[in-house]
Scaffold this motif. Structure first.
Motif, short mmCIF file in Angstrom:
data_model
loop_
_atom_site.label_atom_id
_atom_site.label_comp_id
_atom_site.label_asym_id
_atom_site.label_seq_id
_atom_site.Cartn_x
_atom_site.Cartn_y
_atom_site.Cartn_z
N GLN A 115 0.81 -1.21 0.00
CA GLN A 115 0.00 0.00 0.00
C GLN A 115 0.85 1.27 0.00
N VAL A 116 2.16 1.11 0.16
CA VAL A 116 3.03 2.28 0.18
C VAL A 116 3.23 2.86 -1.21
N GLN A 117 3.48 1.99 -2.20
CA GLN A 117 3.83 2.46 -3.54
C GLN A 117 2.75 3.33 -4.17
N PRO A 118 1.46 2.97 -4.07
CA PRO A 118 0.44 3.85 -4.66
C PRO A 118 0.45 5.26 -4.07
N LEU A 119 0.71 5.37 -2.77
CA LEU A 119 0.78 6.70 -2.15
C LEU A 119 2.01 7.45 -2.65
N LYS A 120 3.14 6.74 -2.73
CA LYS A 120 4.35 7.37 -3.26
C LYS A 120 4.15 7.82 -4.70
N ASP A 121 3.48 6.99 -5.49
CA ASP A 121 3.24 7.33 -6.89
C ASP A 121 2.38 8.59 -7.01
N ARG A 122 1.38 8.71 -6.13
CA ARG A 122 0.54 9.92 -6.15
C ARG A 122 1.37 11.16 -5.87
N ALA A 123 2.19 11.09 -4.83
CA ALA A 123 3.01 12.25 -4.47
C ALA A 123 4.03 12.55 -5.56
N ASP A 124 4.70 11.51 -6.06
CA ASP A 124 5.70 11.70 -7.12
C ASP A 124 5.07 12.28 -8.37
N GLY A 125 3.90 11.77 -8.74
CA GLY A 125 3.25 12.26 -9.95
C GLY A 125 2.92 13.74 -9.86
N GLN A 126 2.43 14.17 -8.72
CA GLN A 126 2.09 15.58 -8.55
C GLN A 126 3.34 16.46 -8.50
N LEU A 127 4.39 15.98 -7.87
CA LEU A 127 5.63 16.75 -7.83
C LEU A 127 6.23 16.90 -9.22
N GLN A 128 6.19 15.83 -9.99
CA GLN A 128 6.70 15.90 -11.36
C GLN A 128 5.87 16.85 -12.21
N MET A 129 4.55 16.81 -12.01
CA MET A 129 3.67 17.72 -12.74
C MET A 129 3.99 19.17 -12.41
N LEU A 130 4.20 19.47 -11.14
CA LEU A 130 4.51 20.84 -10.74
C LEU A 130 5.87 21.28 -11.28
N GLU A 131 6.82 20.36 -11.30
CA GLU A 131 8.13 20.69 -11.86
C GLU A 131 8.02 21.01 -13.35
N ARG A 132 7.22 20.20 -14.07
CA ARG A 132 7.02 20.47 -15.50
C ARG A 132 6.32 21.81 -15.72
N THR A 133 5.40 22.14 -14.82
CA THR A 133 4.66 23.39 -14.94
C THR A 133 5.60 24.59 -14.83
N VAL A 134 6.51 24.54 -13.88
CA VAL A 134 7.48 25.63 -13.72
C VAL A 134 8.37 25.74 -14.95
N GLU A 135 8.86 24.60 -15.43
CA GLU A 135 9.74 24.62 -16.60
C GLU A 135 9.00 25.12 -17.84
N GLN A 136 7.74 24.73 -17.98
CA GLN A 136 6.95 25.18 -19.12
C GLN A 136 6.75 26.69 -19.09
N THR A 137 6.51 27.22 -17.91
CA THR A 137 6.31 28.67 -17.78
C THR A 137 7.59 29.43 -18.09
N LYS A 138 8.73 28.87 -17.69
CA LYS A 138 10.01 29.49 -18.03
C LYS A 138 10.20 29.53 -19.55
N GLU A 139 9.80 28.45 -20.20
CA GLU A 139 9.91 28.41 -21.66
C GLU A 139 8.98 29.44 -22.30
N GLU A 140 7.80 29.61 -21.72
CA GLU A 140 6.87 30.61 -22.25
C GLU A 140 7.47 32.01 -22.17
N LEU A 141 8.16 32.29 -21.08
CA LEU A 141 8.79 33.60 -20.94
C LEU A 141 9.84 33.81 -22.03
N LYS A 142 10.61 32.77 -22.31
CA LYS A 142 11.60 32.86 -23.39
C LYS A 142 10.92 33.05 -24.74
N ASP A 143 9.80 32.35 -24.94
CA ASP A 143 9.08 32.45 -26.22
C ASP A 143 8.56 33.87 -26.44
N VAL A 144 8.09 34.50 -25.35
CA VAL A 144 7.59 35.87 -25.47
C VAL A 144 8.70 36.80 -25.93
#
Length: 300
Positions: A211-240
């Motif tokens: 039961q540990v891995q599903p909880l870890k996967d949830r947390a990891d998935g959200q952290l990775q999503m937030l990391e991608r969001t920050v990187e995507q926004t940085k790219e948008e600034l460069k694109d502008v």
């Protein structure tokens, strides 16, 4: 306070392997149950020793100060003054030179801690259980054949697993709610703390818990999503900036005026990035006015 739980059990990890090998035979007839969050506060532990003398001492010393303190601690335990009894048992364990009495005092001290964990937050209870585990291990080092201590240690370890998983799931659920309120930085901290809370379960207490891995996967998935969001926004600034340099004002204005939940998350996590984006909008207000003259001065 949350991170105290993680550090409180690091010392336990090194000795757990030495103690728990003696529990293998015990596990054949003591059920190892993963307790629910409600059972976390209700699990019963073996009654502490109530012997009022130290076997290793001659009769003339059975009424010494350590024995008197031990007896007083037993009395407090019986009246459910677990905090008071835990302190006195600790005093006996620290002062006595009798290993048998010390083993019983350590066992009773740990059991008093466990008995008093029904009140308070999960965080406080986990800290108490971590301390109790150490005390029970110390007791077993002095008296390895103590069945009550083995049973209580087994239950405390299961309790620790259950409590950590309950705490981690709570942190993850709270983080999901924080994202809906655009509090991405606080959500990120919750996801990270949830992973830290689960780490000792996977690495030490119960490595085979499925039961540990599903909880870890949830947390990891959200952290990775937030990391991608920050990187995507940085790219948008460069694109502008690139679009402005290429006189592609329509494209630049569209990106600057766009709004999304992901961008708000990125700005909350990386406030400097948000300030840079806002400064870019202010510096290029004329570009926005060329494309969208009706917009006037735009501020995010």
């Amino acid at each position: 306070m949350k991170k105290c739980i993680v550090s409180a059990t690091k010392e336990h990890k090194g000795r757990k392997g030495q103690i728990l090998h003696s529990l293998c035979s015990l596990r054949s007839f003591v059920a190892i149950l993963l307790l629910s969050s409600s059972a976390f506060a209700e699990e019963k532990f073996a009654t502490p020793f109530s012997r009022c003398f130290a076997f290793a001492k001659p009769l003339s010393q059975r009424s010494g100060p350590d024995i008197g303190t031990f007896n007083a601690a037993c009395g407090l335990y019986r009246t459910k003054d677990f905090k008071g009894s835990e302190k006195l048992f600790g005093d006996v364990a620290a002062q006595t030179e009798d290993e048998k009495l010390k083993a019983r005092a350590l066992y009773n001290q740990g059991t008093a801690l466990l008995a008093g964990t029904a009140d308070g937050s999960i965080t406080n209870r986990l800290e108490a259980v971590a301390e109790a585990i150490t005390l029970l291990e110390d007791s077993l080092e002095l008296k390895p054949d103590d069945l009550d201590a083995k049973q209580n240690l087994e239950r405390a370890l299961n309790w620790m697993v259950s409590g950590r998983m309950t705490q981690a799931e709570k942190l993850i659920n709270e983080a999901d709610g924080l994202l809906q309120q655009d509090q991405a930085k606080a959500a990120k901290e919750n996801y990270e703390t949830a992973k830290e809370t689960l780490a000792p379960v996977e690495d030490d207490f119960d490595p085979n818990n499925r039961q540990v891995q599903p909880l870890k996967d949830r947390a990891d998935g959200q952290l990775q999503m937030l990391e991608r969001t920050v990187e995507q926004t940085k790219e948008e600034l460069k694109d502008v900036q690139h679009a402005i340099d290429m006189y592609e004002y329509q494209a630049a204005a569209d990106v600057m005026l766009a709004d999304s939940r992901e961008r708000r998350w990125a700005f909350d996590i990386d406030q400097k990035l948000g300030q840079e984006f806002q400064q870019m909008i202010q510096n290029n207000q004329n570009v926005i006015n060329i494309v969208y003259p009706q917009a006037g001065n735009y501020e995010r």
